[in-house]
Enzyme design. Structure first.
Site, PDB file in Angstrom:
ATOM      1  NE  ARG A 126      -4.314  -1.656   2.201  1.00 28.89           N
ATOM      2  CZ  ARG A 126      -4.453  -3.150   2.529  1.00 28.89           C
ATOM      3  NH1 ARG A 126      -3.730  -3.472   3.625  1.00 28.89           N
ATOM      4  NH2 ARG A 126      -4.834  -3.648   2.566  1.00 28.89           N
ATOM      5  CE  LYS A 148      -1.273  14.059 -12.940  1.00 30.32           C
ATOM      6  NZ  LYS A 148      -1.522  14.380 -15.267  1.00 30.32           N
ATOM      7  CD  GLU A 190       5.337  17.603 -21.864  1.00 26.51           C
ATOM      8  OE1 GLU A 190       5.177  18.366 -21.118  1.00 26.51           O
ATOM      9  OE2 GLU A 190       5.049  16.449 -21.898  1.00 26.51           O
ATOM     10  CE  LYS A 232       4.905  18.021 -12.808  1.00 24.57           C
ATOM     11  NZ  LYS A 232       4.794  16.263 -14.052  1.00 24.57           N
ATOM     12  CD  GLU A 242      -4.687  15.732 -14.088  1.00 27.40           C
ATOM     13  OE1 GLU A 242      -5.504  15.664 -15.226  1.00 27.40           O
ATOM     14  OE2 GLU A 242      -3.868  15.824 -14.175  1.00 27.40           O
ATOM     15  NE  ARG A 246      -0.612  16.658 -11.224  1.00 23.67           N
ATOM     16  CZ  ARG A 246      -0.122  16.173 -10.459  1.00 23.67           C
ATOM     17  NH1 ARG A 246       0.121  15.979  -9.215  1.00 23.67           N
ATOM     18  NH2 ARG A 246       1.046  15.253 -10.983  1.00 23.67           N
ATOM     19  CG  ASN A 250      -3.389  16.810 -18.408  1.00 24.01           C
ATOM     20  OD1 ASN A 250      -2.364  16.569 -18.227  1.00 24.01           O
ATOM     21  ND2 ASN A 250      -3.995  17.106 -17.485  1.00 24.01           N
ATOM     22  CG  HIS A 253      -0.500  16.812 -22.387  1.00 21.92           C
ATOM     23  ND1 HIS A 253      -0.287  17.239 -22.494  1.00 21.92           N
ATOM     24  CD2 HIS A 253       0.912  16.132 -21.347  1.00 21.92           C
ATOM     25  CE1 HIS A 253       1.602  17.705 -21.813  1.00 21.92           C
ATOM     26  NE2 HIS A 253       1.457  16.801 -21.622  1.00 21.92           N
ATOM     27  CG  HIS A 257      -2.296  11.128 -23.536  1.00 22.01           C
ATOM     28  ND1 HIS A 257      -2.419  12.125 -22.117  1.00 22.01           N
ATOM     29  CD2 HIS A 257      -0.729  11.504 -22.995  1.00 22.01           C
ATOM     30  CE1 HIS A 257      -1.800  11.728 -21.486  1.00 22.01           C
ATOM     31  NE2 HIS A 257      -0.399  12.259 -22.031  1.00 22.01           N
ATOM     32  CG  HIS A 275       4.550  11.492 -23.891  1.00 20.25           C
ATOM     33  ND1 HIS A 275       3.504  11.269 -23.512  1.00 20.25           N
ATOM     34  CD2 HIS A 275       5.073  13.079 -23.287  1.00 20.25           C
ATOM     35  CE1 HIS A 275       2.467  12.765 -23.423  1.00 20.25           C
ATOM     36  NE2 HIS A 275       3.799  13.301 -22.258  1.00 20.25           N
TER      37      HIS A 275
END
Length: 370
Positions: A126, A148, A190, A232, A242, A246, A250, A253, A257, A275
């Site tokens: 966990r 993330k 980026e 960031k 997010e 936040r 993206n 993205h 994506h 990417h």
């Protein structure tokens, strides 16, 4: 060699940590082991990065702490390795190590390694510690920061994952000496994103410093990495899960994506986009969509396209992609919700915002323009 006066960026909030940026950090066993609480360490890397850096890191760790038990888990390179099956293999590696609750995963590699290693750390017992050791520019300025973690499904990118902040991030720019040219440019995509969403003067700096950045001059790289991480860090600290601000990260993205998923995450090949390249195309499409919706001047979109071109990045959709299928991908994207498609768009350079319920016909028109 040990790190000398690294640049430090602090991430605050409920789980504070530091990002250290400096020469020699991969060899600084004292700095690395200061963040390791137990005696079990799993180095997660890939088949390209491990032969270059894993032994160096192991030597640094053992010189500082001979009591450590250090194992390696090495995956194939590329986005296609970021799967539930590989995640299961990483969990098996932690079990074989006998990793206890105070064990630590070291993510040594680019964004794929960081995402997979971080997700394994988030799930073992966990949640155990993860230290990010990014070796690509994209990972240094983006994926290693913010916690993330995820793996991909055939239906979409990063659909299975968890928020799991790292215990620390160590970005050693000397690792970029071995980075392929294409991957360096992908990381700069980026970097450019931060100027586009929150820092218009950074775009000016990037226009003026394209040559030293592409030549991998240390001073320029450290400045670009530190400035990107600071942006960031500020955003992540305000919105760690997010729920709001936040999502600005993206930018580009949602389109990007969808492109990656439609191409089967095969960006290591010559025909498909990786990417950073997909995000570059996505940012151009996002700015054009902003212009279509009357939010921003078309001239700003052209300026961003020209800057991406200056850095040798693609700015148009790859041939053969179907616009309707890309929209289907976007409907499943984790940034969409019940009200419809959600995009990060902009009002001008340096001023982005989140827009919900974007009409699909406007998206389709933008995609058909390429």
């Amino acid at each position: 060699m040990t790190a000398s006066a690294p640049r430090i960026v602090h991430i605050g909030g409920a789980h504070p940590y530091t990002i250290s940026i400096g020469e020699g950090l991969l060899d600084d066993g004292s700095a690395l082991t200061a963040r390791i609480r137990g005696r079990h360490v799993l180095i997660v890397s890939d088949e390209h990065v491990a032969p270059l850096f894993a032994r160096r890191v192991e030597i640094a760790l053992h010189n500082a702490r001979p009591d450590l038990r250090v194992d390696r888990f090495v995956i194939p390179p590329g986005e296609q390795a970021k799967t539930l099956a590989r995640f299961g293999d990483a969990i098996d590696a932690l079990a074989a190590l006998g990793a206890t609750r105070d064990a630590c995963v070291l993510a040594l590699g680019g964004g794929v390694v960081g995402d997979l290693a971080g997700f394994a750390a988030a799930c073992w017992m966990r949640g155990i510690d993860c230290i990010q050791l990014p070796t690509s520019l994209l990972a240094m300025v983006d994926s290693s920061v913010g916690g993330k973690t995820a793996v991909d499904l055939p239906q979409g990118k990063n659909l299975v994952g968890a928020f799991h902040p790292p215990r620390a991030v160590f970005a050693d720019p000397s690792a970029l000496d071995t980075l392929p040219e294409r991957e360096l440019r992908a990381g700069l995509s980026e970097v450019i994103k931060y100027g586009a969403i929150v820092d218009a003067p950074f775009l000016d700096w990037l226009e003026a410093n394209a040559a030293p950045l592409l030549a991998r001059e240390r001073e320029a790289l450290v400045e670009a990495i530190a400035r990107s991480c600071l942006h960031k860090a500020t955003i992540v600290e305000h919105d760690p899960f997010e729920h709001g601000e936040r999502a600005l990260l993206n930018f580009g993205h949602t389109f990007g994506h969808a492109i990656e998923a439609e191409q089967g995450y095969s960006g290591a090949g010559n025909d498909a986009l990786n990417h950073g390249e997909a995000v570059a195309v996505g940012m151009v499409l996002a700015t054009r969509l902003s212009a279509h919706l009357g939010m921003a001047p078309a001239a700003d979109a052209e300026r961003l396209r020209a800057l991406l071109t200056l850095y040798g990045l693609p700015t148009t959709l790859p041939a053969g992609l179907d616009a309707d299928r890309l929209i289907q991908r976007m409907r499943l994207d984790k940034k969409a919700h019940a009200a419809g498609l959600r995009f990060v768009l902009w009002e001008r350079a340096g001023a982005a915002r989140i827009v919900d319920g974007v009409p699909e016909d406007a998206v389709l028109e933008t995609l058909l323009e390429g």
